[in-house]
Design a protein around this motif. Sequence first.
Motif, PDB file in Angstrom:
ATOM      1  N   CYS A   1       0.797  -1.139  -0.124  1.00 46.98           N
ATOM      2  CA  CYS A   1      -0.113  -0.068  -0.007  1.00 46.98           C
ATOM      3  C   CYS A   1       0.727   1.206   0.039  1.00 46.98           C
ATOM      4  O   CYS A   1       1.793   1.319   0.652  1.00 46.98           O
ATOM      5  N   CYS A   2       0.763   1.986  -1.103  1.00 47.44           N
ATOM      6  CA  CYS A   2       1.431   3.461  -1.021  1.00 47.44           C
ATOM      7  C   CYS A   2       0.645   4.564  -1.032  1.00 47.44           C
ATOM      8  O   CYS A   2      -0.440   4.798  -1.778  1.00 47.44           O
ATOM      9  N   ASN A   3       1.004   5.397   0.149  1.00 45.23           N
ATOM     10  CA  ASN A   3       0.065   6.625   0.211  1.00 45.23           C
ATOM     11  C   ASN A   3       0.985   7.761  -0.498  1.00 45.23           C
ATOM     12  O   ASN A   3       2.283   8.146   0.014  1.00 45.23           O
ATOM     13  N   MET A   4       0.378   8.539  -1.334  1.00 42.19           N
ATOM     14  CA  MET A   4       1.083   9.568  -1.860  1.00 42.19           C
ATOM     15  C   MET A   4       1.268  10.943  -1.183  1.00 42.19           C
ATOM     16  O   MET A   4       1.040  11.776  -1.677  1.00 42.19           O
ATOM     17  N   THR A   5       1.271  10.821   0.273  1.00 38.62           N
ATOM     18  CA  THR A   5       1.648  12.025   0.964  1.00 38.62           C
ATOM     19  C   THR A   5       2.762  13.024   0.803  1.00 38.62           C
ATOM     20  O   THR A   5       2.839  14.187   1.146  1.00 38.62           O
ATOM     21  N   MET A   6       3.793  12.408   0.043  1.00 38.00           N
ATOM     22  CA  MET A   6       4.950  13.071  -0.030  1.00 38.00           C
ATOM     23  C   MET A   6       4.815  14.058  -1.437  1.00 38.00           C
ATOM     24  O   MET A   6       5.953  14.792  -1.794  1.00 38.00           O
ATOM     25  N   GLY A   7       3.644  14.063  -2.368  1.00 35.46           N
ATOM     26  CA  GLY A   7       3.712  14.759  -3.409  1.00 35.46           C
ATOM     27  C   GLY A   7       2.284  15.366  -3.644  1.00 35.46           C
ATOM     28  O   GLY A   7       1.286  15.114  -2.656  1.00 35.46           O
ATOM     29  N   ALA A   8       2.076  15.984  -4.581  1.00 43.85           N
ATOM     30  CA  ALA A   8       0.846  16.892  -4.985  1.00 43.85           C
ATOM     31  C   ALA A   8       0.386  15.957  -6.121  1.00 43.85           C
ATOM     32  O   ALA A   8       1.039  15.615  -7.097  1.00 43.85           O
ATOM     33  N   CYS A   9      -0.988  15.516  -6.011  1.00 41.83           N
ATOM     34  CA  CYS A   9      -1.718  14.747  -6.878  1.00 41.83           C
ATOM     35  C   CYS A   9      -2.729  15.511  -7.527  1.00 41.83           C
ATOM     36  O   CYS A   9      -3.595  16.169  -6.785  1.00 41.83           O
TER      37      CYS A   9
END
Length: 152
Positions: free
Chosen positions: A89-97
């Motif tokens: 499971c990857c959460n893209m908290t480190m970037g802007a989507c």
Amino acid sequence: MVNAMMNPMTAMPSSSSATGMGMGMPVMAPNMMMVPRCTMKMEKCAGGMKITCMCDDPAACVMMQNLCTMMAGGMCSMCCTMNGMTVCCCNMTMGACKVEMTANGCCVTCTSGDKMCCDMIQACCDCMMMCMKSGCACCLMMGGTPVCCCMC
């Protein structure tokens, strides 16, 4: 809807004669939702990754686009499962989507101007692509709500 699958992360269908039908009809739990089935493609791009979700069925496409529109701005994440168990499971908290609608689906671009965050996003892209290549089902979520699922 032919091109929809039940989200394995919320509930599982069960057969029961509690409905009074006694025919083994699936009973849906109140927290279960149908999630559009799509074809999902992930690729690295400058500053991060791009996720393209495409539906052949027009009804599934509209449902996915409506879910994306409603959930846009929430945290984007992807979850790969195999045999009902979470593999990654990857959460893209480190970037802007950013979500853009296409003719037959949507395109989600997750990027960061920070080199280390970009590297993490691209590492998640590599991981998700390998999971899908190895037979995992992948679910794209926004704000914790599934918007589309892919079985490769």
